[in-house]
Design an enzyme around this catalytic site. Sequence first.
Site, PDB file in Angstrom:
ATOM      1  N   LYS A 160       2.987  46.470  48.131  1.00 23.29           N
ATOM      2  CA  LYS A 160       3.217  47.932  48.199  1.00 23.29           C
ATOM      3  C   LYS A 160       1.949  48.692  47.822  1.00 23.29           C
ATOM      4  O   LYS A 160       1.634  49.739  48.392  1.00 23.29           O
ATOM      5  CB  LYS A 160       4.385  48.311  47.287  1.00 23.29           C
ATOM      6  CG  LYS A 160       5.734  47.802  47.811  1.00 23.29           C
ATOM      7  CD  LYS A 160       6.896  48.105  46.885  1.00 23.29           C
ATOM      8  CE  LYS A 160       8.212  47.662  47.529  1.00 23.29           C
ATOM      9  NZ  LYS A 160       9.387  47.896  46.637  1.00 23.29           N
ATOM     10  N   ARG A 196      10.151  39.413  51.549  1.00 23.23           N
ATOM     11  CA  ARG A 196      11.598  39.642  51.476  1.00 23.23           C
ATOM     12  C   ARG A 196      12.391  38.457  52.025  1.00 23.23           C
ATOM     13  O   ARG A 196      13.472  38.132  51.549  1.00 23.23           O
ATOM     14  CB  ARG A 196      11.975  40.939  52.195  1.00 23.23           C
ATOM     15  CG  ARG A 196      11.610  42.174  51.369  1.00 23.23           C
ATOM     16  CD  ARG A 196      11.711  43.485  52.141  1.00 23.23           C
ATOM     17  NE  ARG A 196      11.448  44.636  51.268  1.00 23.23           N
ATOM     18  CZ  ARG A 196      11.177  45.854  51.705  1.00 23.23           C
ATOM     19  NH1 ARG A 196      11.121  46.093  53.025  1.00 23.23           N
ATOM     20  NH2 ARG A 196      10.946  46.846  50.851  1.00 23.23           N
ATOM     21  N   GLU A 237      18.109  47.501  48.928  1.00 25.17           N
ATOM     22  CA  GLU A 237      19.046  47.070  47.882  1.00 25.17           C
ATOM     23  C   GLU A 237      20.488  47.074  48.389  1.00 25.17           C
ATOM     24  O   GLU A 237      21.246  46.125  48.128  1.00 25.17           O
ATOM     25  CB  GLU A 237      18.901  47.991  46.667  1.00 25.17           C
ATOM     26  CG  GLU A 237      17.587  47.824  45.922  1.00 25.17           C
ATOM     27  CD  GLU A 237      17.501  48.680  44.671  1.00 25.17           C
ATOM     28  OE1 GLU A 237      16.387  49.044  44.265  1.00 25.17           O
ATOM     29  OE2 GLU A 237      18.553  48.990  44.089  1.00 25.17           O
ATOM     30  N   ARG A 242      12.635  34.466  40.991  1.00 22.96           N
ATOM     31  CA  ARG A 242      13.058  35.604  41.803  1.00 22.96           C
ATOM     32  C   ARG A 242      12.507  36.910  41.220  1.00 22.96           C
ATOM     33  O   ARG A 242      11.899  37.698  41.926  1.00 22.96           O
ATOM     34  CB  ARG A 242      14.591  35.655  41.842  1.00 22.96           C
ATOM     35  CG  ARG A 242      15.243  36.498  42.929  1.00 22.96           C
ATOM     36  CD  ARG A 242      15.128  37.956  42.760  1.00 22.96           C
ATOM     37  NE  ARG A 242      15.695  38.628  43.925  1.00 22.96           N
ATOM     38  CZ  ARG A 242      15.734  39.932  44.109  1.00 22.96           C
ATOM     39  NH1 ARG A 242      15.175  40.715  43.218  1.00 22.96           N
ATOM     40  NH2 ARG A 242      16.277  40.470  45.178  1.00 22.96           N
ATOM     41  N   THR A 283      13.537  42.659  38.429  1.00 24.81           N
ATOM     42  CA  THR A 283      12.500  42.529  39.468  1.00 24.81           C
ATOM     43  C   THR A 283      11.658  43.797  39.531  1.00 24.81           C
ATOM     44  O   THR A 283      10.426  43.748  39.590  1.00 24.81           O
ATOM     45  CB  THR A 283      13.148  42.262  40.840  1.00 24.81           C
ATOM     46  OG1 THR A 283      13.983  41.098  40.760  1.00 24.81           O
ATOM     47  CG2 THR A 283      12.090  42.054  41.924  1.00 24.81           C
ATOM     48  N   ASN A 289      13.529  50.880  46.980  1.00 24.44           N
ATOM     49  CA  ASN A 289      13.971  51.009  48.384  1.00 24.44           C
ATOM     50  C   ASN A 289      15.480  50.785  48.397  1.00 24.44           C
ATOM     51  O   ASN A 289      15.953  49.638  48.446  1.00 24.44           O
ATOM     52  CB  ASN A 289      13.240  49.992  49.259  1.00 24.44           C
ATOM     53  CG  ASN A 289      13.575  50.150  50.727  1.00 24.44           C
ATOM     54  OD1 ASN A 289      14.726  50.476  51.075  1.00 24.44           O
ATOM     55  ND2 ASN A 289      12.581  49.976  51.577  1.00 24.44           N
ATOM     56  N   GLU A 309       7.693  44.651  38.863  1.00 30.66           N
ATOM     57  CA  GLU A 309       6.845  45.425  39.786  1.00 30.66           C
ATOM     58  C   GLU A 309       6.123  46.546  39.035  1.00 30.66           C
ATOM     59  O   GLU A 309       4.920  46.759  39.215  1.00 30.66           O
ATOM     60  CB  GLU A 309       7.710  46.018  40.900  1.00 30.66           C
ATOM     61  CG  GLU A 309       8.299  44.997  41.869  1.00 30.66           C
ATOM     62  CD  GLU A 309       9.102  45.650  42.994  1.00 30.66           C
ATOM     63  OE1 GLU A 309      10.269  45.289  43.170  1.00 30.66           O
ATOM     64  OE2 GLU A 309       8.544  46.514  43.696  1.00 30.66           O
TER      65      GLU A 309
HETATM   66  C1  LIG Z   1      11.868  43.751  46.037  1.00 30.92           C
HETATM   67  C2  LIG Z   1      11.671  45.018  46.443  1.00 30.92           C
HETATM   68  O1  LIG Z   1      11.549  46.064  45.566  1.00 30.92           O
HETATM   69  C3  LIG Z   1      12.705  46.676  44.973  1.00 30.92           C
HETATM   70  C4  LIG Z   1      13.600  45.638  44.417  1.00 30.92           C
HETATM   71  C5  LIG Z   1      14.532  45.035  45.217  1.00 30.92           C
HETATM   72  C6  LIG Z   1      15.250  43.805  44.743  1.00 30.92           C
HETATM   73  O2  LIG Z   1      15.026  43.419  43.585  1.00 30.92           O
HETATM   74  O3  LIG Z   1      15.988  43.206  45.562  1.00 30.92           O
HETATM   75  C7  LIG Z   1      14.850  45.578  46.495  1.00 30.92           C
HETATM   76  C8  LIG Z   1      14.263  46.747  46.917  1.00 30.92           C
HETATM   77  C9  LIG Z   1      13.402  47.544  46.031  1.00 30.92           C
HETATM   78  O4  LIG Z   1      14.142  48.569  45.392  1.00 30.92           O
HETATM   79  C10 LIG Z   1      11.569  45.355  47.895  1.00 30.92           C
HETATM   80  O5  LIG Z   1      11.170  46.506  48.202  1.00 30.92           O
HETATM   81  O6  LIG Z   1      11.888  44.450  48.718  1.00 30.92           O
END
Ligand SMILES: C=C(O[C@@H]1C=C(C(=O)O)C=C[C@H]1O)C(=O)O
Length: 345
Positions: free
Chosen positions: A215, A31, A247, A204, A324, A243, A328
Amino acid sequence: MSNFHTLPLSPTAASASGTLDKSFLNLDRIREELVQMEDSIVFGFVFDFLHATKTALIERAAFGWFLLLFPIHIELALTLSHCNNPEAQNNCTYTPNHENFEFYSPTQSSFLDYFFAEMEAVHAKVRRYTAPDQYPFTTNLPKPVLPPLIYPQLLYPNNINLNARLKDIYIEKVIPSLCKFGDDRNYGSSATKDIDALQVLSRRIHFGKFVAEAKFQDPKTQAEYIRLIKLKDRAGINALLTNLAVEERLLKRLRLKALIFGQEIGDGYTGSDISAAMDETTWQHKKDDGSSGGESDLKKRKLGGKIDPNLVVSIYEQFVIPLTKEVEVEYLMGRLEFPDFKPSV
Ligand SMILES: C=C(O[C@@H]1C=C(C(=O)O)C=C[C@H]1O)C(=O)O
């Protein structure tokens, strides 16, 4: 021109700096990298509005001194400014076989695709796309001329690449929101900036693979992911990996960055101008009665911002985060094809 920015994943780099170990798949570590990328992307959008006219590449090079004021990763951002002239989308560069570009092979569909193909062919030869955080927009690229680097195997072998989708969204949605219709004939400059913007956005969204593997490795959720993958339940997987708290924090942070990066830091500027006009819990403009949620008209509030923070937030909310998460989900959907795979450094 931006250099391609890759993670220190090669064993040599990692052992030298001691940065890479099993913890690389730690969600907080990943992150942090996503936050660095958001600075680049936000700062880049802001610079779409800074120049009154499109700058030629040479002028952009002269602009380099400005980078001394910002961390090195912001350097990528400066190249993100696509149409520095808000009046010029230069749509012909995206139009297949447009008459303005008859000089090149008719097999290339648009000027941008031609530019991508030419540039990514050289980058492929210097093994850019063997790095697990770099994804090309062109297919059938040449093989590297350099010997392979032995990267740590943090992801199972996969060919997931959403760049075609990303490019379509960028052309059809992002550019029209940043630039008005028009043509200033600076096709090489604008295509150069498009490519840099698309490469940072691509890195990104495909970082979602590292997020997904991290995860999946979590003992608290692995059994549930396996259950949903076996059911081919994409919606269930998307819900489990989402999450909302992360976000929401991200979007609030982005709004503040767009506010700050977009400011004219003139004489007598005080940072309190922002907090005076904004609700500091949401970074939305205060309404006249002091409540949050006013329209984001920075100029009316005399903050002189160069970009509407709501625009930056909506690009992330509508496109960057969903793509993103799609990466995933697709990564996790293929995860059980390699049941014995374990990330190794
Ligand atoms: C990237 C993630 O997965 C998801 C995507 C996110 C994003 O694209 O910023 C943020 C949170 C999650 O909903 C994360 O959990 O950090």
